[in-house]
Design an enzyme around this catalytic site. Structure first.
Site, PDB file in Angstrom:
ATOM      1  N   LYS A 225       0.832  -1.210   0.000  1.00 23.27           N
ATOM      2  CA  LYS A 225       0.000   0.000   0.000  1.00 23.27           C
ATOM      3  C   LYS A 225       0.864   1.256   0.000  1.00 23.27           C
ATOM      4  O   LYS A 225       0.624   2.181  -0.774  1.00 23.27           O
ATOM      5  CB  LYS A 225      -0.926   0.004   1.217  1.00 23.27           C
TER       6      LYS A 225
ATOM      7  N   ARG B  29      -3.983   2.072   8.143  1.00 24.33           N
ATOM      8  CA  ARG B  29      -4.108   0.822   7.401  1.00 24.33           C
ATOM      9  C   ARG B  29      -2.804   0.029   7.482  1.00 24.33           C
ATOM     10  O   ARG B  29      -1.719   0.606   7.492  1.00 24.33           O
ATOM     11  CB  ARG B  29      -4.430   1.094   5.925  1.00 24.33           C
TER      12      ARG B  29
ATOM     13  N   GLY C 160      -6.070 -11.401   6.188  1.00 27.14           N
ATOM     14  CA  GLY C 160      -5.821 -11.806   7.565  1.00 27.14           C
ATOM     15  C   GLY C 160      -5.154 -10.697   8.362  1.00 27.14           C
ATOM     16  O   GLY C 160      -5.115 -10.730   9.591  1.00 27.14           O
TER      17      GLY C 160
ATOM     18  N   MET D 285      -4.769  -6.601   9.629  1.00 32.82           N
ATOM     19  CA  MET D 285      -5.743  -5.734  10.279  1.00 32.82           C
ATOM     20  C   MET D 285      -6.561  -4.936   9.275  1.00 32.82           C
ATOM     21  O   MET D 285      -6.051  -4.461   8.266  1.00 32.82           O
ATOM     22  CB  MET D 285      -5.022  -4.764  11.223  1.00 32.82           C
TER      23      MET D 285
ATOM     24  N   ARG E  95      -2.623  -1.784  -6.698  1.00 31.65           N
ATOM     25  CA  ARG E  95      -1.775  -2.962  -6.561  1.00 31.65           C
ATOM     26  C   ARG E  95      -2.085  -3.912  -7.710  1.00 31.65           C
ATOM     27  O   ARG E  95      -3.134  -3.798  -8.344  1.00 31.65           O
ATOM     28  CB  ARG E  95      -2.012  -3.663  -5.226  1.00 31.65           C
TER      29      ARG E  95
ATOM     30  N   HIS F  88       1.600 -41.222   1.034  1.00 28.08           N
ATOM     31  CA  HIS F  88       1.382 -42.084  -0.137  1.00 28.08           C
ATOM     32  C   HIS F  88       0.149 -41.637  -0.913  1.00 28.08           C
ATOM     33  O   HIS F  88       0.166 -41.511  -2.144  1.00 28.08           O
ATOM     34  CB  HIS F  88       1.235 -43.546   0.310  1.00 28.08           C
TER      35      HIS F  88
ATOM     36  N   SER G  85      19.530 -40.391 -13.068  1.00 26.45           N
ATOM     37  CA  SER G  85      18.254 -39.763 -12.744  1.00 26.45           C
ATOM     38  C   SER G  85      18.190 -39.622 -11.234  1.00 26.45           C
ATOM     39  O   SER G  85      18.295 -40.619 -10.514  1.00 26.45           O
ATOM     40  CB  SER G  85      17.077 -40.608 -13.246  1.00 26.45           C
TER      41      SER G  85
ATOM     42  N   CYS H 216      13.631 -37.413 -11.282  1.00 29.66           N
ATOM     43  CA  CYS H 216      12.345 -38.106 -11.404  1.00 29.66           C
ATOM     44  C   CYS H 216      11.581 -38.173 -10.083  1.00 29.66           C
ATOM     45  O   CYS H 216      10.546 -38.818  -9.999  1.00 29.66           O
ATOM     46  CB  CYS H 216      12.555 -39.520 -11.951  1.00 29.66           C
TER      47      CYS H 216
ATOM     48  N   TYR I 277      16.901 -32.819 -18.388  1.00 31.74           N
ATOM     49  CA  TYR I 277      15.442 -32.902 -18.318  1.00 31.74           C
ATOM     50  C   TYR I 277      14.988 -33.016 -16.876  1.00 31.74           C
ATOM     51  O   TYR I 277      15.758 -33.362 -15.979  1.00 31.74           O
ATOM     52  CB  TYR I 277      14.913 -34.099 -19.121  1.00 31.74           C
TER      53      TYR I 277
END
Length: 936
Positions: free
Chosen positions: A28, A98, A107, A109, A352, A472, A781, A851, A871
């Site tokens: 701001k 502000r 979140g 003020m 903004r 998992h 890899s 990988c 890669y």
């Protein structure tokens, strides 16, 4: 040493800061300073820097020396600029206070308006403006905002007091029917006076003190509240969720009040320079006549559209349109604006970068290139990982407001975004069975294991009571792009009764639930979902992405379906095909692998493996066909054998009967397979050293499939990967066995097949001895899942119990991000760079990739690009994310153009496809086509 500057002025055509100072002035403050510099109408004021917030907490919640004097100096300067004084009983200066961090942060003020009003100064404001109602309305707002925001009184208590006045006095005076709503503007002067008295009484009751009548006391109370909000639970939670680390704190903005509630030619609004939902280049926003800023956000009254604002006040609207054009041209980005009109005069209160929907993000980026506001590289750099995720995942239709409230059951950890509806089933087998009957299924488990993959694949979504974002369930679901919620601790699952309970709600098997993987919310019933629709601008951006990036993107895929899908998403080959996942694809397969495990000699093991051979061969044929023209890296068996056998008595008895063994023989064999720490036990290449027949069967399946598809005209490039090596001797032994088996098949089939043999670097020792290991490898890899576990000495499944403390910068703050989601670049990354350097020092042509799950994480991909990999490999749904990250890394490298960047690019080029022929087997060398190898 120069004294630190804690306060910066802006407005009135004077700005001590600029838009480039967001880290110090917050978003701001920087925006207000920049708008001042480019000549926009900004009220005068000053910003207390984020550095003060940082020092405030470091000093035990004490302000740094000199701050009070500096603030007093800027208050006097503001009074001189405005010609008004705080607390003046005849013409008071009022200000708003502000918060404003460097990053937009819900979140924090809320704004406090009209600070400086007291019992005396409110009378002066009324006389000066000739509008007593306006003055009283401003005072009641201030008491409510200060009381709730700065002092912590429940806002509901103020709202209740206001409602009482409206319902018992205003309604009676206006003789309104019960069905007619009483508006805030219906309350007259006398009623506002009574309300102010009630508000002050409420304040004294709650705080045990009178409402402060000293404006300076009010100001410091508000400043303290802003800094206090930085460590509020909701702000901390938001920073954790968004992975915002290293942000110093919030700034405080004190701004001269301009009033939108002075009558019908005043008002306040919020707008976007483009439509944030669609990205269309049209002015988008709301305006509220005779109101202050909080009224628009709070939704207390219904605002009018900007098109109606133009009709209401053409002059002010024309000013706003000029500001819109100025700011978009200046920032070359869509802007989010807040403004106030005071008696026909426009004032800008904030600008903004505007938040937008994923679809809008792509359209705005493409349109701005077309409009020649930005370059293609800038457009690519602006797209976020979340934008790509949002494009692909289905979502809950938010128009179902009532259902979202009434059908909510419980909340868990949002592991994979998107949404899914289906009937609840508690076993993988049942989930598969019902999915085969075209039922939509949600698999609900306490936790998942490799045995559940069939049901997980069949399900629309997965819900577990335990686990974190790297469990998992989360890892597998992410790979398949399936909505997944884990760690739902309030979920009480009763497998026997086939039901679960949560928050007093019971859901039985076969009943519908809906998962919102973006929030972690679980709902009862089948809510409507919105299907993903890829905008044309997405395709345009991704075309630019592929033009820019220098590193290839492969996928982790275990089936022809996944391979085909990943290719559609832009995958250039497979970086990891996990053969063990194929074993669970049918009862015949799982029985064959279990028969092999239970076998007590090599001959019986080979007999069982022979049953698996045709299945694996067919799978590889499908994968090679799907990846026609691209390399396919296939990892030989990796998990310990105990994961494939049943551990319950019923399952063991069934297995004994199926393989012709006694229950006792099966039970004893299962017990023998038990390991205290299976992650570090008999798995990976250790299995194929003990049981070479497994390697022989898998290599036979791979090369046979390659030969068959080659004969059909498919361009096949198998890359056989040996996992978990720790030593060159170990790899040399297995490499020799692979080549012996493969070359014999190629010779017998009399077909040209080029294949590579490489290894997965996933142990620290392998990374440190990479120069020795490279002598027997065509490629490396990096398997960063296990490499991270072994380097940190942490289990990714168990670390969730303490890892949050390690990430929380207010506690241990060891890691910036979860190392199982985003690569630990300082530790694991050092091993990777060491492995690459050592490997290529021995074999410059060594092809290198990654990988692990990190191959789909944006920051990790960028690291891999800088490290010199050829890669990265990601789960199918993460392929577009990896493509984007690789392009953004290339753009950043080009911008920095440092010596290190040139060296990396040189290394990548050196290890490119044209050099790979040197790394192939003898048989492959004799048959390889130059055209084929250069296209890999």
């Amino acid at each position: 040493m120069a004294k630190a500057k804690f306060v910066y002025s802006f407005g009135n055509k004077e700005a001590e800061g600029s838009g480039s100072m967001k880290e110090l002035l917050g978003g701001k403050g920087a925006g207000l300073a920049e708008m001042t510099m480019i000549g926009l109408p900004v009220p005068a004021g000053f910003t207390i820097t984020t550095e003060v917030c940082d020092l405030y907490y470091k000093n035990g919640k004490k302000y740094p020396a000199g701050l009070v004097e500096e603030v007093e100096k800027h208050v006097k300067k503001l009074e001189k600029t405005t010609g008004k004084k705080l607390g003046d009983p005849s013409d008071p200066l009022l200000v708003s206070v502000r918060s404003g961090a460097a990053v937009s942060m819900p979140g924090m003020m809320e704004t406090i308006l009209n600070l400086g009003l007291t019992d005396k100064s409110v009378e002066g404001l009324a006389k000066k403006t000739g509008n007593k109602r306006f003055a009283l309305d401003a005072y009641r707002r201030f008491i409510m905002m200060y009381g709730s925001t700065a002092m912590g009184i429940s806002r509901e208590k103020f709202d209740h007091a206001f409602d009482q006045i409206k319902e018992t006095v205003t309604r009676k005076r206006l003789k309104l029917a019960a069905s007619v709503k009483v508006g805030d503007t219906d309350v007259n002067e006398d009623e506002l006076g009574a309300l102010i008295s009630n508000f002050k009484a409420l304040y004294k009751k709650e705080i045990k003190k009178d409402f402060p009548q000293d404006p300076i006391e009010q100001l410091w109370g508000a400043i303290g509240a802003v800094f206090g909000s930085w460590m509020a639970d909701k702000a901390i939670t938001y920073r954790k969720v968004e992975k915002l680390v290293g942000v110093k704190g919030t700034a405080v903005n004190i701004v001269q009040m301009v009033f939108g509630n002075m009558g019908s030619n005043s008002g306040t609004g919020v707008c976007f320079t483009r439509d944030p939902n669609t990205g269309e280049n049209k002015f988008y926003g709301d305006y509220l006549v005779n109101a202050q800023g909080e009224d628009v956000v709070a939704g207390i009254r219904t605002p009018i559209k900007l098109s109606d604002f133009e009709k209401h006040d053409p002059k002010a609207y024309k000013q706003l349109c000029a500001v819109r054009k100025t700011l978009e041209t200046h920032y070359k980005e869509m802007q989010d604006l807040e403004f106030t009109v005071e008696e026909g005069t426009l004032y800008m209160l904030q600008c903004r970068t505007g938040k937008r929907s994923p679809a809008a993000a792509f359209k705005i980026a493409v349109d701005m290139v077309t409009e020649k506001l930005i370059s293609k590289e800038t457009a690519v750099s602006r797209i976020k990982t979340s934008d790509i995720e949002g494009i692909f995942y289905p979502a809950i239709d938010k128009s179902q407001v009532q259902q979202l409230k009434s059908e909510f059951i419980v909340n868990g950890i949002d592991a994979v975004p998107g949404a899914a509806c289906g009937k609840v089933y508690f076993s993988a087998a049942k989930a598969e069975e019902m999915a085969d009957l075209n039922e939509k299924v949600i698999l609900v488990r306490k936790e998942t294991s490799p045995e559940d993959v069939g049901g997980m694949h069949a399900a629309q979504g997965i819900l577990t009571a335990t686990g974190g974002k790297t469990s998992h369930a989360a890892v597998v679901a992410r790979g398949w792009g399936k909505c997944c919620i884990v760690g739902c601790e309030k979920l009480e699952i009763d497998y026997a009764k086939k039901m679960f309970k949560a928050n007093g709600i019971t859901v039985k098997e076969g009943e519908f639930i809906t998962l919102d993987g973006s929030s972690g919310n679980v709902y009862k019933g089948e809510l409507k979902l919105v299907a993903p629709k890829l905008p044309e601008s997405y395709q345009t951006i991704m075309k630019w992405v592929d033009e820019v990036r220098t590193v290839k993107v492969r996928t982790n895929a275990d089936t022809p379906y996944d391979a085909t899908h990943a290719r559609k998403l832009g995958a250039e080959g497979i970086g990891l095909c996990r053969t063990e996942h194929m074993f669970f694809d049918s009862e015949e397969r799982i029985l064959a692998i279990r028969e092999m495990i239970i076998a007590d000699n090599s001959q019986n093991r080979k007999k069982a493996l022979a049953k698996l051979l045709p299945f694996q061969t067919k799978d590889f044929e499908g994968i090679f066909k799907a990846m026609d023209g691209y390399g396919v890296t296939i990892r030989l068996i990796d998990p310990p054998l105990h994961e494939f056998v049943p551990h319950d008595e019923a399952g063991q008895k069934a297995l004994a009967k199926a393989v012709g063994k006694t229950f006792e023989e099966v039970r004893q064999r299962v017990e023998q397979l038990h390991e205290a720490n299976p992650m570090l036990g008999h798995r990976g290449c250790r299995l194929t050293i003990t049981y070479p027949e497994i390697l022989e069967m898998q290599v036979t399946a791979i090369i046979t499939a390659a030969c068959k598809q080659t004969k059909k005209g498919v361009k096949v490039y198998p890359e056989i990967m040996i996992p978990l090596v720790v030593d060159a001797v170990e790899l040399a032994l297995l490499e020799k066995q692979v080549r012996k088996t493969a070359d014999a098949i190629i010779a017998k089939q009399a077909v040209k097949v080029t294949y590579l043999v490489g290894t997965m670097i996933e142990t620290p020792r392998a990374a440190l001895l990479a120069d020795q290991i490279a002598g027997h490898a065509d490629f490396f890899s990096f398997g960063t899942n296990d490499l991270t576990q072994m380097t940190l000495g942490m289990s990714r499944d168990d670390a969730g119990k303490f890892l949050p403390d390690y990430i929380d910068e207010n506690k241990a703050g060891v890691f910036r991000l979860d190392p199982f989601q985003s690569l630990d670049q300082a530790g694991v990354g050092l091993l990777i760079k060491t492995g690459i350097e050592k490997g290529r020092s021995a074999k410059p042509s060594l092809k290198i990739g990654i990988c692990g799950e990190h191959g789909g994480d944006s920051e990790s991909v960028k690291f891999c690009c800088r490290a010199g990999m050829n890669y990265v490999s990601a789960s199918p749904f993460r392929v577009p994310v990896a493509r984007l990250a690789a392009a953004q890394a290339a753009i950043a490298d080009k911008a920095s153009a440092g010596p290190g960047v040139k060296a990396v690019k040189k290394t990548v080029k050196k290890a490119g496809p044209k050099k790979e022929k040197k790394a192939t087997s003898t048989a492959a060398k004799k048959t390889a086509s130059p055209k084929a190898t250069t296209k890999k």
